[in-house]
Motif scaffolding. Structure first.
Motif, PDB file in Angstrom:
ATOM      1  N   GLN A   7       0.810  -1.211   0.000  1.00 11.99           N
ATOM      2  CA  GLN A   7       0.000   0.000   0.000  1.00 11.99           C
ATOM      3  C   GLN A   7       0.849   1.269   0.000  1.00 11.99           C
ATOM      4  N   ASP A  54       5.897   8.570   2.750  1.00  8.70           N
ATOM      5  CA  ASP A  54       4.454   8.519   2.952  1.00  8.70           C
ATOM      6  C   ASP A  54       3.901   9.903   3.278  1.00  8.70           C
ATOM      7  N   LEU A 105       0.151   8.936  11.888  1.00  4.67           N
ATOM      8  CA  LEU A 105      -0.360   7.598  11.586  1.00  4.67           C
ATOM      9  C   LEU A 105      -1.489   7.175  12.525  1.00  4.67           C
ATOM     10  N   ASP A 113      -4.696   9.495  11.881  1.00  2.00           N
ATOM     11  CA  ASP A 113      -5.310   9.514  10.556  1.00  2.00           C
ATOM     12  C   ASP A 113      -5.571   8.136   9.954  1.00  2.00           C
ATOM     13  N   VAL A 114      -4.846   7.125  10.416  1.00  2.00           N
ATOM     14  CA  VAL A 114      -4.981   5.788   9.819  1.00  2.00           C
ATOM     15  C   VAL A 114      -5.497   4.753  10.820  1.00  2.00           C
TER      16      VAL A 114
END
Length: 205
Positions: free
Chosen positions: A38, A48, A81, A84-85
């Motif tokens: 990904q 990223d 991270l 947001d993820v």
């Protein structure tokens, strides 16, 4: 063996070549080695959404200019991270604070790894991380990591709090942690890896 350099937006031009090598090694480790598809890109650089001007890099650079290891710190007052993820890893409420940074992309160059045990190179990067946090006024770290890390960090003498349950993810079983930064944790980590009191950071001897 090597020392860590603190690289941020203010001095990144000085480390431009080292940063490119750092992103190439991240690609080798995470995209090619761990199959994190990904984050795959057309170029062999692993960059990223959190590699922004707010990111702080800890680059382990040896005497020949090679990248021996690294880590990244991202302020939790900005997108990161966990927020947001993976907010579900912190029960939907990831902690944010001015002195709280997210720790990601910890690695050791493959040539410095050891089978069945943690290498001294890992100890240098971990000690450098703690030293950098103490120098920069970072009091806490959050991290999304594999579920074996809490026990490993506690073995080093780190104060670790689990923020939620373990999640079964395609890349492995992961968990979110909150880590308290302290000089005691730094000293116990130095003892664990047999590093003495020598600083792991450049310019702090």
């Amino acid at each position: 063996m090597f020392k860590l350099h603190i690289v941020d937006w203010s001095n990144r031009r000085t480390y431009q070549d080292h940063l490119e090598r750092y992103f190439r090694i991240r690609h080798e480790i995470y995209v090619i080695g761990r199959k994190w598809q990904q984050i795959d890109r057309p170029v062999p650089l692993e960059i990223d959404a959190f590699d922004t001007r707010d990111a702080i890099y800890l680059l382990g650079i040896d005497g020949s200019g090679n990248i021996a290891g690294g880590s990244r710190l991202v302020p939790t007052t900005k997108p990161h991270l966990l927020s947001d993820v993976f907010p579900m890893l912190a029960r939907g409420a990831p902690p944010r604070d001015a002195d709280l940074y997210e720790w990601t992309r910890f690695f050791i160059a493959p040539s410095l790894r050891m089978t069945a045990r943690s290498s001294q190179a890992a100890g240098i990067v971990l000690c450098g991380l703690l030293e950098a946090c103490l120098r920069l006024g970072v009091g806490k770290l959050s991290v999304v990591c594999e579920d074996f890390w809490p026990a490993r960090l506690e073995q080093l003498g780190w104060s670790v709090t689990r923020l939620g349950e373990v999640l079964d993810h395609p890349d492995g079983r992961i968990v979110a942690l909150l880590i308290q930064i302290s000089s005691d944790a730094l000293q116990s980590t130095r003892v664990f890896y047999g590093l003495g009191d020598t600083s792991a950071l450049v310019g702090t001897e």
